[in-house]
Write an enzyme that holds these catalytic residues in place. Structure first.
Site, PDB file in Angstrom:
ATOM      1  CD  GLU A  81      -5.064   6.968  -4.468  1.00  0.00           C
ATOM      2  OE1 GLU A  81      -4.941   6.348  -3.321  1.00  0.00           O
ATOM      3  OE2 GLU A  81      -6.220   7.446  -4.712  1.00  0.00           O
TER       4      GLU A  81
ATOM      5  CB  SER B  43      -7.089  10.543  -2.858  1.00  0.00           C
ATOM      6  OG  SER B  43      -5.852  10.628  -2.074  1.00  0.00           O
TER       7      SER B  43
ATOM      8  CG  HIS C 272     -10.394  10.572   1.570  1.00  0.00           C
ATOM      9  ND1 HIS C 272     -10.811  11.538   0.866  1.00  0.00           N
ATOM     10  CD2 HIS C 272      -9.225  10.624   1.624  1.00  0.00           C
ATOM     11  CE1 HIS C 272      -9.870  11.951   0.269  1.00  0.00           C
ATOM     12  NE2 HIS C 272      -8.750  11.517   0.836  1.00  0.00           N
TER      13      HIS C 272
ATOM     14  CD  GLU D 182     -14.303  12.744   0.828  1.00  0.00           C
ATOM     15  OE1 GLU D 182     -15.326  13.441   0.036  1.00  0.00           O
ATOM     16  OE2 GLU D 182     -13.413  12.286   0.528  1.00  0.00           O
TER      17      GLU D 182
ATOM     18  CG  ASN E 240      -9.501  14.436  -3.225  1.00  0.00           C
ATOM     19  OD1 ASN E 240      -8.950  15.616  -2.796  1.00  0.00           O
ATOM     20  ND2 ASN E 240      -9.080  13.365  -2.880  1.00  0.00           N
TER      21      ASN E 240
HETATM   22  P1  NAD Z   1       3.402   7.932   0.814  1.00  0.00           P
HETATM   23  O1  NAD Z   1       3.962   7.646  -0.410  1.00  0.00           O
HETATM   24  O2  NAD Z   1       3.902   9.100   1.630  1.00  0.00           O
HETATM   25  O3  NAD Z   1       3.160   6.762   1.741  1.00  0.00           O
HETATM   26  C1  NAD Z   1       3.007   5.400   1.289  1.00  0.00           C
HETATM   27  C2  NAD Z   1       3.856   4.167   2.136  1.00  0.00           C
HETATM   28  O4  NAD Z   1       3.352   3.026   1.831  1.00  0.00           O
HETATM   29  C3  NAD Z   1       5.152   4.189   1.906  1.00  0.00           C
HETATM   30  O5  NAD Z   1       5.875   4.361   3.069  1.00  0.00           O
HETATM   31  C4  NAD Z   1       5.439   2.838   1.295  1.00  0.00           C
HETATM   32  O6  NAD Z   1       6.702   2.183   1.870  1.00  0.00           O
HETATM   33  C5  NAD Z   1       4.109   2.315   1.934  1.00  0.00           C
HETATM   34  N1  NAD Z   1       4.109   0.977   1.108  1.00  0.00           N
HETATM   35  C6  NAD Z   1       3.861   0.710   0.046  1.00  0.00           C
HETATM   36  N2  NAD Z   1       3.658  -0.595  -0.152  1.00  0.00           N
HETATM   37  C7  NAD Z   1       3.170  -1.189   0.998  1.00  0.00           C
HETATM   38  C8  NAD Z   1       2.936  -2.423   1.413  1.00  0.00           C
HETATM   39  N3  NAD Z   1       2.520  -3.277   0.466  1.00  0.00           N
HETATM   40  N4  NAD Z   1       2.627  -2.889   2.610  1.00  0.00           N
HETATM   41  C9  NAD Z   1       2.990  -1.662   3.479  1.00  0.00           C
HETATM   42  N5  NAD Z   1       3.415  -0.587   3.356  1.00  0.00           N
HETATM   43  C10 NAD Z   1       3.625  -0.167   2.005  1.00  0.00           C
HETATM   44  O7  NAD Z   1       1.732   8.158   0.464  1.00  0.00           O
HETATM   45  P2  NAD Z   1       0.661   9.164   1.255  1.00  0.00           P
HETATM   46  O8  NAD Z   1       0.731  10.643   0.802  1.00  0.00           O
HETATM   47  O9  NAD Z   1       0.735   9.025   2.781  1.00  0.00           O
HETATM   48  O10 NAD Z   1      -0.706   8.487   0.583  1.00  0.00           O
HETATM   49  C11 NAD Z   1      -1.027   7.189   1.219  1.00  0.00           C
HETATM   50  C12 NAD Z   1      -2.526   6.837   0.719  1.00  0.00           C
HETATM   51  O11 NAD Z   1      -3.508   8.239   1.270  1.00  0.00           O
HETATM   52  C13 NAD Z   1      -2.901   7.049  -0.823  1.00  0.00           C
HETATM   53  O12 NAD Z   1      -3.838   6.255  -1.106  1.00  0.00           O
HETATM   54  C14 NAD Z   1      -3.163   8.629  -1.143  1.00  0.00           C
HETATM   55  O13 NAD Z   1      -3.972   8.792  -2.191  1.00  0.00           O
HETATM   56  C15 NAD Z   1      -4.094   8.737   0.322  1.00  0.00           C
HETATM   57  N6  NAD Z   1      -4.245  10.144   0.710  1.00  0.00           N
HETATM   58  C16 NAD Z   1      -3.022  11.024   0.438  1.00  0.00           C
HETATM   59  C17 NAD Z   1      -3.154  12.473   0.882  1.00  0.00           C
HETATM   60  C18 NAD Z   1      -2.199  13.213   0.989  1.00  0.00           C
HETATM   61  O14 NAD Z   1      -2.202  14.601   1.147  1.00  0.00           O
HETATM   62  N7  NAD Z   1      -0.906  12.910   0.764  1.00  0.00           N
HETATM   63  C19 NAD Z   1      -4.463  12.680   1.476  1.00  0.00           C
HETATM   64  C20 NAD Z   1      -5.546  12.098   1.798  1.00  0.00           C
HETATM   65  C21 NAD Z   1      -5.111  10.590   1.252  1.00  0.00           C
END
Ligand code: NAD
Length: 312
Positions: free
Chosen positions: A152, A179, A200, A212, A250
């Protein structure tokens, strides 16, 4: 519980007594707020499953192949869901470890479906085989939609949208799973802002029915229609929301999580905060939920909401 109670009290005592107890218990339940609210939720759910958010005359471009960038908590779940719905997906991350973890998570979920007899062995093998990992953008050229689920961080996301614009077909939709970040900022980094949209998912991806879809000021009707059709195909209930910080869910959720934080600050034990929420009917307490989401992810989202809506 009421049904069990009726059975316990009427078993072996004749049908007439059973009927009287049953109609009385039904009458008691039918007039409660819980009953009325559940009926309301049912009708809302039905309405949103069918609601037309865009001009019905648009024929949505079908999604046959998907790209996914970021194989973290969300990326792994999204990949599994796409495979489950028979959509081939190319998954890119910057390191092999993340890809391995995402594939293992997906594998475990297919195994679970196998054990619960939701899938047969050949089906689970086929679906798992639709997931293909990579650390480059090779194989993204013919994706109909690419979902971005990297950290994020606006700078990283903009970089990804710029890179994607160079490799995908000019018809492909670019969707962000952010998010809280503005979709328009990512759209501006892409070659075709009209093909950028927010998509989302909620965690855990395979269990949460809602999705969403965020329309930025630049998102076209065609992009929106295709994204809605795609989200419904993968089993989700769609709401289309405006491109504002926190979108809808959110914005509501974080006020609630924030309140849990205030209670901790005032000295309430975290177990107690969670218990009160569960007793009220929540499936899990706010503290446990913060832990599930990831304290780091939650912190980033909270900061973004704070800068938009103030310290409250
Ligand atoms: P995370 O940290 O678990 O995963 C992120 C991944 O992206 C990592 O594996 C990282 O190596 C990879 N990454 C980073 N830079 C990159 C690039 N340039 N190219 C390819 N891969 C890359 O994060 P997450 O919890 O999976 O969240 C990811 C997104 O989803 C965020 O935007 C977050 O806000 C959103 N989100 C998260 C949740 C939650 O409950 N965790 C819920 C809804 C949305």
């Amino acid at each position: 519980l009421k049904a069990l109670e009726v059975m316990r009290r009427s078993y072996g005592r004749g049908g007439r007594r059973g009927s009287v107890l049953e109609s009385r218990a039904f009458g008691e339940l039918a007039i409660t707020d819980i009953s009325k609210n559940l009926i309301k939720v049912f009708y809302l759910d039905e309405e949103f499953r069918k609601r037309q958010w865009v001009d019905g005359g648009i024929r949505p471009h079908p999604v046959k192949k998907c790209g996914l960038v970021g194989a973290g908590v969300m990326g792994g779940g999204i990949a599994q869901l796409l495979g489950y719905y028979d959509i081939p997906v190319r998954i890119k991350d910057i390191n092999y470890e993340a890809l391995k973890k995402a594939l293992l998570t997906a594998y475990d979920m297919f195994e679970h479906a196998l054990k619960r007899k939701k899938l047969r062995k050949h089906q689970a093998d086929y679906k798992f085989g639709l997931l293909s990992p990579t650390i480059t953008y090779r194989g993204f050229e013919n994706s109909d939609i690419v979902i971005e689920a990297v950290a994020e961080d606006l700078n990283i996301k903009q970089k990804v949208f710029k890179e994607l614009s160079e490799v995908v077909s000019p018809k492909a939709i670019l969707a962000s799973n952010t998010s809280s970040l503005p979709i328009i900022e990512m759209a501006q980094a892409a070659n075709s802002p009209d093909r950028v949209v927010g998509l989302h998912f909620f965690n855990p991806v395979h269990l949460m029915p809602l999705i969403e879809i965020i329309r930025s000021a630049k998102t076209s009707d065609e992009t929106l229609a295709a994204t809605i059709a795609f989200a419904r195909r993968i089993g989700k209930v769609v709401i289309v929301v405006k491109d504002v910080p926190g979108f809808l869910i959110n914005r509501i959720l974080f006020s609630y999580l924030n309140e849990a934080g205030f209670l901790l600050e005032e000295g309430m034990a975290l177990e107690r905060v969670d218990k009160i929420a569960r007793d009220f009917g929540m499936p899990m307490g706010p503290i446990e939920l913060i832990d599930e989401v990831g304290v780091d992810v939650g912190y980033k989202v909270a900061k973004i909401l704070e800068s938009a809506y103030g310290p409250r």
